[in-house]
Scaffold this motif. Structure first.
Motif: not given
Length: 330
Positions: A100-105, A133-143
């Motif tokens: 899972r991506p974790v956004v820290t910055g 490429l992974p879609g940005p909205v799906t990426l945001a959903r899993v982050s």
């Protein structure tokens, strides 16, 4: 026009001794008997072989099989500044897991991510190479987001980073860019955000590029009346699990190509080209007027190599059959 196309990933491990090389060298690295350079060398060789294997099936649009990827997003997300990778989470209802991506910055792309891999695949000289490429909205959903703390802001930040990647891939010679947004099939409320962020990435790819907005693991029936607002030269539809997408075909914008997922990438059962052709027959007039791609509805990494190859063969046979029997106007 009709073409056969791979969706994205392809099984990297097969049954022959050579097909086990990637597993062997990975285990040697775990034991400290091989370094990263040895793994990279084998990955490059396997990726080239997979491009050649798809071309041997006479598939028109191929990928490098996402050989170096350990899941649907971490290969890209883990190379972005502001993102670290955490524990495993499940990819929808499949048997596939990814970190899972974790956004820290602030999210940014410090360097090209897939360009080297794309250049190596192009060296094999396929008819057409696609990079997914992974879609940005799906990426945001899993982050997990500890920085923006806002779904839309995070998706837009991912989109800005992926736009630079798309621009560099096209400059390297890639002609087809695909953006995977399966989350749209589950979250119709993301429609505006998907349209906005995909437009940023496709605009960066340039007007001469084939751009596919790929949706799968569901249907677009709830947003069918708004499809003209989605960007891209092609819309990817899951015709296997998104059965309501058959009705959606009648609502496609006139100028939009389609990437139809007709072969189930989640089962070893082989659908024949003849059977799939019968399913498409009622939609003949809709499809003959547009650029149509046919293939699996999602990545093939979860089924054995021989089954994946057979599904691509059937996609090729379907293209050949319909090319002869239908009068294509696109």
């Amino acid at each position: 026009m009709i073409r056969s196309a791979t969706h994205s990933s392809y099984p990297r491990i097969g049954s022959s001794p050579w097909d086990q090389e990637l597993r062997r060298v990975a285990r040697e690295r775990e034991r400290g008997e091989a370094g990263d350079a040895a793994v990279t060398l084998v990955e490059d060789e396997v990726a080239a072989m997979i491009v050649a294997e798809q071309s041997r099936a006479f598939v028109d649009v191929v990928t490098d099989g996402a050989v170096r990827w350990s899941g649907p997003w971490s290969h890209v997300a883990g190379r972005l500044d502001g993102v670290r990778l955490d524990g495993l989470i499940r990819w929808f209802e499949t048997g596939l897991y990814d970190r899972r991506p974790v956004v820290t910055g602030p999210v940014s792309r410090p360097a090209p991510i897939l360009v080297r891999e794309a250049k190596l695949a192009l060296d094999v000289r396929p008819k057409a190479l696609k990079v997914a490429l992974p879609g940005p909205v799906t990426l945001a959903r899993v982050s997990r987001d500890f920085h923006y703390r806002d779904h839309g802001l995070l998706a837009r930040a991912y989109a800005d980073a992926l736009a630079g990647e798309a621009r560099d891939l096209v400059a390297a010679g890639v002609k087809v860019i695909q953006l995977d947004e399966p989350a749209l099939c589950r979250h119709a409320d993301d429609f505006d955000l998907v349209a906005e962020t995909a437009a940023v990435i496709f605009e960066a790819a340039g007007a001469g590029t084939t751009t596919i907005l790929s949706t799968f693991f569901g249907d677009l029936a709830p947003v069918a009346s708004q499809l003209e607002r989605l960007p891209g030269t092609h819309l990817g539809l899951d015709m296997v699990h998104g059965t309501a997408n058959w009705a959606v075909l009648a609502q496609l914008p006139d100028d939009r190509g389609v990437h139809l997922g007709l072969f189930d990438a989640r089962t070893t059962r082989i659908e024949t080209a003849a059977d799939v052709a019968l399913l498409l027959a009622p939609y003949r007039e809709v499809l003959m007027a547009r650029d149509t791609m046919v293939g699996p509805q999602c990545g093939l990494e979860l089924i054995p190599r021989d089954a994946a190859f057979d599904k691509l063969l059937q996609a090729r046979y379907l293209r050949e059959q319909l090319q002869k029997e239908w009068r294509w106007r696109s």
